[in-house]
Enzyme design. Sequence first.
Site, PDB file in Angstrom:
ATOM      1  CB  THR A  93      -0.901   0.000   1.254  1.00 56.85           C
ATOM      2  OG1 THR A  93      -1.469   1.308   1.415  1.00 56.85           O
ATOM      3  CG2 THR A  93      -0.121  -0.321   2.518  1.00 56.85           C
ATOM      4  CE1 TYR A 143      -3.678  -2.258   5.597  1.00 60.44           C
ATOM      5  CE2 TYR A 143      -3.300  -0.005   4.870  1.00 60.44           C
ATOM      6  CZ  TYR A 143      -3.564  -1.329   4.578  1.00 60.44           C
ATOM      7  OH  TYR A 143      -3.707  -1.714   3.273  1.00 60.44           O
TER       8      TYR A 143
END
Length: 326
Positions: free
Chosen positions: A120, A144
Amino acid sequence: MADNNTILVTGGAGYIGSHACKTLAQSGYIPVSYDNLIYGHEWAVRWGPLEIGDIADRAKLDEVIRKYEPAAVMHFAAFAYVGESMENPGKYYRNNVFGTLTLLEAMRDHRIDKIVFSSTCATYGIPDNIPIAENHPQRPINPYGHSKLMIEQILRDFESAHGLRSVALRYFNAAGADPGGETGEAHDPETHLIPLVLDAAAGKRPSITLFGNDYDTPDGTCIRDYIHVTDLARAHVLALNLLEAGSPGTAYNLGNGNGFSVRQVIDKAKLVTGKNIPEKMGARREGDPPALIGDSTRAINELGWKPQFASLEEIIKSAWRFHTSR
Ligand code: UDP
């Protein structure tokens, strides 16, 4: 394509995973979805078998790998709510990092040496400059993003030690739905801008709240690089082909290279849907950088990747088609 065309797809019942399964099947592969169905949907598994299991469950992984003998893995399974990761980091490190480690050890022991990993742009944190290229420093600002960056490191270490090669794909904002209408975005809870805007257009939610309009951007709202999920899926198959051709491990950004503001997304959604979209002004969301735009030049040059659904209008149209069909 290699002789063995079976690919284990963790998170194959999820949003990006299910689109990847469709593209794999269209490219002549057999996608075996491995999903615990916590966030995934059984209805989204349409292009190969579904095995219900958790990535942290070594015994189940061994059983499924023995049963199908996959040649490679595409690894989408992860928890991906940034806000929740800040409140409950243990959940994210346990599932994303420990779960992936379990998967990688199983791959090592079963001699599966290729993995395409769902990373990501959150691994970059607040960018020093945009567009962001792969050599931009990676400084995540939430658990995350940290969990995904740790996995990228683990992947490099597994390549050095065990010859397990990986392509980490760092997505910008995944959006849109399968142009054939066979799968799409259906998160519960939903936190992403485009599906929330479409919910407001359809009257399923009273309004969309804009998270801040005082950013240093032309209209004051945050800018993101929205990339169609089918274009992401295609990049996964190209990354798999690269590994099949013997490439060493690497990482690529996947974005359109165009930024759109929250305001522009809402305006375009009004146009596409022909509906009024009630909005409210809210506070900034913690940890939101003003602008994130990806430089995907390396993926374009080295994977031969070319986004097919690059316009915001096409992205929102495909999402709306799926949204209204549900
Ligand atoms: N956003 C918003 N209202 C919402 C959800 C998102 O204004 O209800 C904004 C958010 O602040 C960000 C952009 O829309 O600037 C995209 O957010 P999303 O959660 O879809 O993706 P992210 O950029 O966090 O990965």
